[in-house]
Every structure is written in C-alpha cells, then in structure tokens.
Design a protein around this motif. Structure first.
Motif, PDB file in Angstrom:
ATOM      1  N   GLY A  53       2.270   1.838  -3.553  1.00 52.27           N
ATOM      2  CA  GLY A  53       1.364   2.315  -4.477  1.00 52.27           C
ATOM      3  C   GLY A  53       0.906   3.954  -3.809  1.00 52.27           C
ATOM      4  N   GLY A  54       1.111   4.079  -2.699  1.00 52.45           N
ATOM      5  CA  GLY A  54       0.767   5.594  -2.227  1.00 52.45           C
ATOM      6  C   GLY A  54       1.913   6.350  -2.779  1.00 52.45           C
ATOM      7  N   THR A  68       0.685  -1.187  -0.090  1.00 46.66           N
ATOM      8  CA  THR A  68       0.107  -0.002  -0.130  1.00 46.66           C
ATOM      9  C   THR A  68       0.884   1.182  -0.148  1.00 46.66           C
ATOM     10  N   PHE A  69       1.893   1.217   0.768  1.00 45.58           N
ATOM     11  CA  PHE A  69       3.040   2.352   0.774  1.00 45.58           C
ATOM     12  C   PHE A  69       3.504   2.484  -0.602  1.00 45.58           C
ATOM     13  N   GLY A  99      -1.616  -0.724  -5.130  1.00 42.25           N
ATOM     14  CA  GLY A  99      -0.546  -1.328  -4.263  1.00 42.25           C
ATOM     15  C   GLY A  99      -1.147  -2.403  -3.172  1.00 42.25           C
ATOM     16  N   TYR A 127      -4.222   4.607  -6.110  1.00 38.41           N
ATOM     17  CA  TYR A 127      -3.009   3.825  -6.299  1.00 38.41           C
ATOM     18  C   TYR A 127      -2.770   3.281  -4.913  1.00 38.41           C
ATOM     19  N   ALA A 128      -3.159   3.645  -3.813  1.00 44.73           N
ATOM     20  CA  ALA A 128      -2.836   2.796  -2.663  1.00 44.73           C
ATOM     21  C   ALA A 128      -3.430   1.634  -2.758  1.00 44.73           C
ATOM     22  N   LEU A 185      -4.873   9.243  -5.127  1.00 42.28           N
ATOM     23  CA  LEU A 185      -4.253   8.918  -4.078  1.00 42.28           C
ATOM     24  C   LEU A 185      -4.648   7.464  -3.400  1.00 42.28           C
ATOM     25  N   LYS A 186      -5.819   7.205  -3.213  1.00 43.76           N
ATOM     26  CA  LYS A 186      -6.531   6.195  -2.660  1.00 43.76           C
ATOM     27  C   LYS A 186      -6.499   4.902  -3.682  1.00 43.76           C
TER      28      LYS A 186
END
Length: 347
Positions: free
Chosen positions: A140-141, A137-138, A252, A248-249, A245-246
């Motif tokens: 992707g963020g 997730t990081f 991830g 792409y997170a 942002l959400k």
C-alpha cells in the motif's frame, strides 16, 4: 417562525424527505432496513415454531456476515481512500499477494519458509501474520509513493499496481500449492457457542477502531481536510503527501488482514481469481454508505451499513436465481444511483 411553520406543514413526510436528502447515514439506514425486511420475507415463515424460524434466520444472517467480513474490512479502508480524494483499484491484487506470502510462510509442506528454519506452531503463525501485515502495508505504501512522489493520478497508479501485483504473484506461485496447517484455520473457524463468528468480530472491531480514528484523531481530520480541499489543507499546514501515504499504507494493512481472514477461513487461495471484484464491492459499500466520490465526506458506520446492503442484495439475487453476470449489473446500478442521490439538484 416561517421555517417552523413550513416544517410543521410538511409533517412526517416533509421531515423524512429532509432527513433523506441531508443525512446520508439516515438514508442508508432506511435502505438497509428495507433490505432486512425483504430478506426476512424471502426466507418465509413456514416453520414448526418461532424458535425454529429464529434459528434459521440467525444462521442465514451469520452466513451473510461471515462471507462478507473480509470485503467489509477492505471497504473500511476504501472509505479513507475515497475521503482523501483517491481511489484504489489494486485491493484484490494486494490481497492475493499478501495471501501468497502468508501461505508460503506457514506452509506445512517441505517448502514452508518458517518450517525450514524450525519455527512451527502458534509462534510461527504469529510471525507469519505480522510479516504479512507488514508486507501488505508496504504494498500500500508503494502505491502511496507513486501518487505522492511520482505525481501519478490514483486511478492510474492503482490500475498499474493491480496488474503488477497479481501477475508477479501468479508467476511465482505457479505449480506451488502451499498447505495451510489445520490449527491456523482456528483464526476464523474458532466457535463461540455453536457459531463461527470470528470474522464478523474482527470486522466490527476494526470498524470501531477506524471510527475512532476518523472522528477523534488528527489523522482522521486531516484526511477529511485533504479530500475537501487539498490546496487549503496545504496552506493550513497539513502535510498532504504524508496524509495520502498513510491512507494508502492503511489500505494495504487492512487488505492484508482481509487476506489472513480468507486464508484461515477457506484454507487456500485461488491466485488467479481471488479478490477479483473486491474493489467494486468496496467502492460500492463506501458510496452507498454516503462517502462522496469527490472526497472530503464519509462515515465508517455508513460504510458498514452499505456493505450490509450489498451483502443482502447479493444473497437475495442468489435466492431469486438471478444469473451471476447480471448480479454485477445490479451493483453497477446501485453505485450510479448512490452517486446521483448525493447530487442535491437531482433529488
């Protein structure tokens, strides 16, 4: 009245053509039905009994679904990315990076991180999975921040991330071969009856959750609004940067889940080649499933159907003995054809 007459005059063919042009999910479902028929015919019917044929047919489909479940999960995330008007070329490299972190955490050898602090067994696996998901997730963020704050086009941001993530992973993992504990393999290898179908269950469960998110939540509606018309969405009060942002997170996070499934299914990971081509398959599945490359339009169920079409096509090409390099050409034709079919003026 005139419209009704035209509809009746066209009959079934007119109705079918109208649905084919106006409903991407319908056209994808028909294409999938054709692929299923071709797959069934290719397997043949030279069996002693219907039961023997059905077992063979079932085993073949379970193998196809299990082998493509990981990419199928990535394709679900790619659907959200494309709907938002973006693209993610870094999914394969993100998978390698998160897979490497996972394997270092659970390594049963002397270098295993969790083992060094005395954490083993199911608790160690749970901690490793959670940390891997957070790490994915990081990553992707980071891409999301580059796109929203850095104002870098998604293609460039994800292309750069693709090179960075894989190169850094290969550097730190060279000469290091983590050993995955056998009990960890049960995440994907646990049998239900005589079948190892856990990856398929994960894929379908995640698809159901994301379908609900896309249809029933504010985030889902805002993602469509941003992809349809970013300026209009911003004027209506949508925080466009936060939505991207959400997205792409989330991408991830889903890639990290795919990495967990791959490591637990195979027991290893080739850090140089693992995940290569996943971005192509994920984009192809989303586009074939009716997701518009211009953004603002897409359905999770369509992506599931699209992934099945790609999976069956790969299996058929393998059965027909088509050279590996030419198989990628077929995928390219399918993507181009799917995009052309989205243009009303060419059909």
């Amino acid at each position: 009245m005139e419209k009704k007459r035209d509809s009746r005059k066209g009959g079934f063919f007119g109705w079918f053509l109208k649905r084919w042009k106006g409903d991407p999910l319908f056209s994808t479902a028909i294409a999938l039905l054709v692929m299923i028929i071709l797959q069934t015919l290719t397997l043949g019917f030279d069996y002693d009994s219907f039961g023997a044929w059905f077992i063979s047919w079932t085993n073949n489909w379970i193998n196809i679904l299990r082998n493509n479940a990981g990419v199928g999960i990535i394709a679900l995330g790619m659907t959200f990315v494309i709907i938002s008007g973006g693209i993610d070329l870094a999914v394969g490299s993100t998978l390698v990076a998160t897979g490497a972190v996972l394997m270092m955490l659970i390594d049963s050898g002397p270098k295993g991180i969790l083992g060094l602090i005395g954490l083993t067994g199911p608790l160690a696996f749970l901690v490793a999975v959670l940390l891997s998901v957070l790490f994915g997730t990081f990553l992707g963020g980071i891409i999301g921040v580059l796109i929203t704050r850095g104002k870098i086009p998604p293609f460039i941001a994800t292309l750069g991330a693709m090179k960075i993530y894989r190169s850094v992973t290969q550097h730190f993992m060279q000469g290091y071969n983590p050993t995955v504990p056998k009990p960890f393999l049960q995440i994907s290898s646990f049998r239900i009856g005589n079948y190892m179908i856990m990856p398929i269950i994960y894929w379908l469960l995640i698809a159901g959750i994301l379908y609900f998110i896309s249809k029933r939540t504010t985030f889902g509606r805002q993602t469509i609004a941003v992809g349809s018309n970013e300026r209009a969405a911003k004027l209506s009060g949508v925080n466009v940067n936060r939505v991207k942002l959400k997205v792409y997170a989330l991408m991830g996070l889903l890639v990290s889940l795919s990495a967990i499934i791959q490591v637990s299914r195979i027991g290893s990971m080739d850090f140089a080649n693992a995940g290569s081509g996943n971005e192509m398959d994920a984009i192809a599945a989303a586009v074939v499933g009716g997701t518009s490359m211009s953004g603002g339009k897409g359905v999770i169920i369509g992506t599931v159907f699209g992934m099945l079409i790609i999976a069956v096509m790969n299996n058929l090409l393998n059965l027909f003995g088509v050279p590996p390099f030419l198989r990628e050409a077929f995928k390219g034709f399918i993507v181009v054809g799917a995009v052309l079919l989205q243009k009303k003026e060419v059909i």
